[in-house]
Write a protein that holds these residues in place. Sequence first.
Motif, short mmCIF file in Angstrom:
data_model
loop_
_atom_site.label_atom_id
_atom_site.label_comp_id
_atom_site.label_asym_id
_atom_site.label_seq_id
_atom_site.Cartn_x
_atom_site.Cartn_y
_atom_site.Cartn_z
N PRO A 93 -6.89 4.22 4.12
CA PRO A 93 -7.50 5.75 2.80
C PRO A 93 -6.18 5.41 1.51
O PRO A 93 -5.49 5.09 1.89
CB PRO A 93 -7.85 6.96 3.45
CG PRO A 93 -7.68 6.98 4.58
CD PRO A 93 -7.33 5.10 5.07
N ASP A 94 -7.01 5.01 0.57
CA ASP A 94 -5.59 5.20 -0.35
C ASP A 94 -4.99 5.93 -0.70
O ASP A 94 -4.95 7.22 0.14
CB ASP A 94 -6.80 4.91 -1.75
CG ASP A 94 -7.52 4.07 -2.64
OD1 ASP A 94 -7.93 3.54 -1.59
OD2 ASP A 94 -8.57 4.21 -3.29
N GLY A 95 -3.29 5.27 -0.98
CA GLY A 95 -2.49 6.86 -0.98
C GLY A 95 -1.71 6.21 0.37
O GLY A 95 -0.12 7.08 0.33
N ALA A 108 -1.80 1.74 2.26
CA ALA A 108 -2.69 1.37 0.94
C ALA A 108 -2.75 1.39 -0.51
O ALA A 108 -2.32 2.53 -1.05
CB ALA A 108 -4.17 2.62 1.27
N VAL A 109 -3.44 1.18 -1.65
CA VAL A 109 -2.43 0.73 -2.56
C VAL A 109 -4.60 1.29 -2.93
O VAL A 109 -5.10 0.46 -3.04
CB VAL A 109 -2.31 -0.48 -3.57
CG1 VAL A 109 -2.73 -0.47 -5.25
CG2 VAL A 109 -1.02 -0.44 -2.87
N THR A 116 -9.34 -2.08 -1.51
CA THR A 116 -8.30 -1.22 -0.76
C THR A 116 -7.32 -2.71 -0.89
O THR A 116 -7.32 -4.25 -0.95
CB THR A 116 -7.79 -0.68 0.63
OG1 THR A 116 -9.10 -0.04 0.42
CG2 THR A 116 -6.50 0.49 0.98
N GLY A 117 -5.84 -2.00 -1.75
CA GLY A 117 -5.11 -3.37 -1.79
C GLY A 117 -4.00 -2.48 -0.77
O GLY A 117 -4.04 -1.34 -0.85
N TYR A 118 -3.28 -3.48 -0.64
CA TYR A 118 -2.29 -3.20 0.62
C TYR A 118 -0.72 -4.01 0.49
O TYR A 118 -0.23 -4.81 -0.74
CB TYR A 118 -2.20 -4.09 2.08
CG TYR A 118 -3.45 -3.09 2.52
CD1 TYR A 118 -3.68 -1.79 3.16
CD2 TYR A 118 -4.58 -3.78 2.02
CE1 TYR A 118 -4.87 -1.31 3.70
CE2 TYR A 118 -6.36 -3.25 3.13
CZ TYR A 118 -6.08 -2.19 3.73
OH TYR A 118 -6.99 -1.03 4.24
N ASP A 119 0.46 -3.01 0.13
CA ASP A 119 1.69 -3.00 0.27
C ASP A 119 2.22 -3.46 1.43
O ASP A 119 2.32 -1.80 2.10
CB ASP A 119 2.03 -2.09 -0.81
CG ASP A 119 3.62 -1.95 -0.83
OD1 ASP A 119 4.17 -2.53 -0.88
OD2 ASP A 119 4.18 -1.19 -2.63
N PRO A 149 3.93 3.68 -8.16
CA PRO A 149 4.19 3.97 -6.53
C PRO A 149 4.15 3.17 -6.19
O PRO A 149 4.23 2.99 -4.73
CB PRO A 149 2.02 4.55 -6.28
CG PRO A 149 2.14 3.99 -7.92
CD PRO A 149 2.82 3.96 -9.06
N PHE A 150 4.02 1.71 -6.65
CA PHE A 150 4.82 0.61 -6.27
C PHE A 150 6.34 0.35 -5.51
O PHE A 150 6.60 -0.77 -5.09
CB PHE A 150 3.98 -0.58 -7.16
CG PHE A 150 2.64 -0.78 -7.20
CD1 PHE A 150 2.30 0.09 -7.86
CD2 PHE A 150 2.03 -1.70 -6.48
CE1 PHE A 150 1.22 -0.03 -8.23
CE2 PHE A 150 0.43 -1.05 -6.34
CZ PHE A 150 -0.13 -0.98 -7.60
#
Length: 414
Positions: A93-95, A108-109, A116-119, A149-150
Motif C-alpha cells: 500500500p502507498d506510503g 511504496a510510492v 505503485t512505485g518502489y523506493d 517523502p523520497f
Amino acid sequence: MELTLLGTGAVAGLPRPGCPCAACALATGGDARAATAVLVDGTLLIDLTPGVALAAARAGHSLHGVGQVLLSHPQDGPPLEVPDGLPAPIRVPDGQELSLLSGHRVRAVALDSPGTGYDVTAPDGRRLLYLPPGGAPAGLPAADDPHRPFGADPARAGGGYDVVLLDVVGRPDALARLRAAGTVGATTDVVAVHLDHHAPTGAELRRRLAAQGARVEADGTTLTAGDLHNVPDIPRRTLVLGGARSGKSAEAERRLAAFPEVLYVATAGRRDGDDEWDARIRLHRDRRPAGWQTVETCDLAPLLADADGPPLLVDCLALWLTDAMDAVDAWSDEAWHNGGRRELERRVRELVEAVRATDRTLVAVSNEVGSGVVPATAAGRRFRDELGRLNAAFAAECEEVLLVVAGLPVPLRG
C-alpha cells in the motif's frame, strides 16, 4: 546493489504480438524486449511477468533466492503463474514500508496513475526508484522541502537515488519532476524501461534518451548501482535543422521534455491581423509542458551569457536572421552594399561567439533551405545564402547537430 533487467519492454512486450507496425517489425535481436521485470541483488523481484524464470536463467541468475515479489501495476490479463519456489506476489500500500530479511528496505510510492512505485534501499545504502509503466510520483515536493517523502539529500552529489528505472519515453515529465525535487541528479543512472512500439528502436532510441540524460539496455543486462561509466553526458549545445513541417521543432522540444525548467525563446514575434500565423504560434505553445517559460525576443546573447539559467530552446534561427536583416535593411541592394552586409556579419559573429562561450544547455532550431529551389528575387537569394552561412557557423559550435527529414532525425554530429 546489483540489478538485473529481466525485461525492459511494455506489458505486451516488444514487438507486440500480431502488430504490423514498422517499430514492431524493427524490434529484433537486442531491440526485442519482454515485459519489464527487475531482479534486485538476487533476493527481490519487482514485477512478475510471463517467462520470468527463463529470463533469469538466460541472464545467468536463479530465482531460488528470491524472498519477496512485488507487483507495481494492475494485471489486466489472465492470472499470472507463480514459478515454483517463489513467494506469492504482493503490492505494498502507498506510503507503507517493508523490511526484508536480506536487509533491503522497500517503501511504496504513491503515483498519479494506477500502480505503485518502489523506493528500495539496499544494505549497502544504495538506492533504487522503480516506477511502473505510465507512472509518475504524486505530490512530489521541492528539493528543499523538509517533508520530502523520497528522502532526497540536496547535500549528496547526484540527489537521492543511485538508479531510477522508469518509462522515460512515455512519461518524460516524471523524470523532470524527480529532477526538480533533487532526487535525480547528475550522477543518477536513469534507465528507460516499459519500452513500447511508440518509441524508436536501435541507435535512434539511444540517441534520444541520451539527450535526456537517460539510457537503455537490452534484456538480461546487469547493472551495478554507483557505476557511472555508462551514464550519458547530456549534450550542452544542439542544433536541429529541417525543412517546413519536417518535425524539427517537435524533435527539439522532445530533447528537453525531461527537464523541469526550460526557457522557450520564440524569435517569431506577433503579426497583427495574421490569423494563420497566430494559429502556428498557438500550436507550438500548446505542445509545450506547462512548466516551461516563454520569452519572445531576438536578443539572444544576454540569455546565452546567463550561466545560472535553465536550458534554452531557441526556435528559430531563420526568424532571428529575418529580424537581423530587417534591422540592417538587408533587403535593399543599396543598403546591403553600403554597410548592411558588414553589420549583419557583425551580428552573426556576436551570436556565434555567445554560443561558443555559453555554459547553458542550448537546443536551437533552424530551417534548412536552398536545397535546389533558387529564389526569384535578389533579396530572397540573399536570405537563403545568409541562412546557410549562419547554420554552418552555428553548427560548428554545437556538440550535436541533427537534420530532421520526414519526421526522422538524422544525426550529422554527435
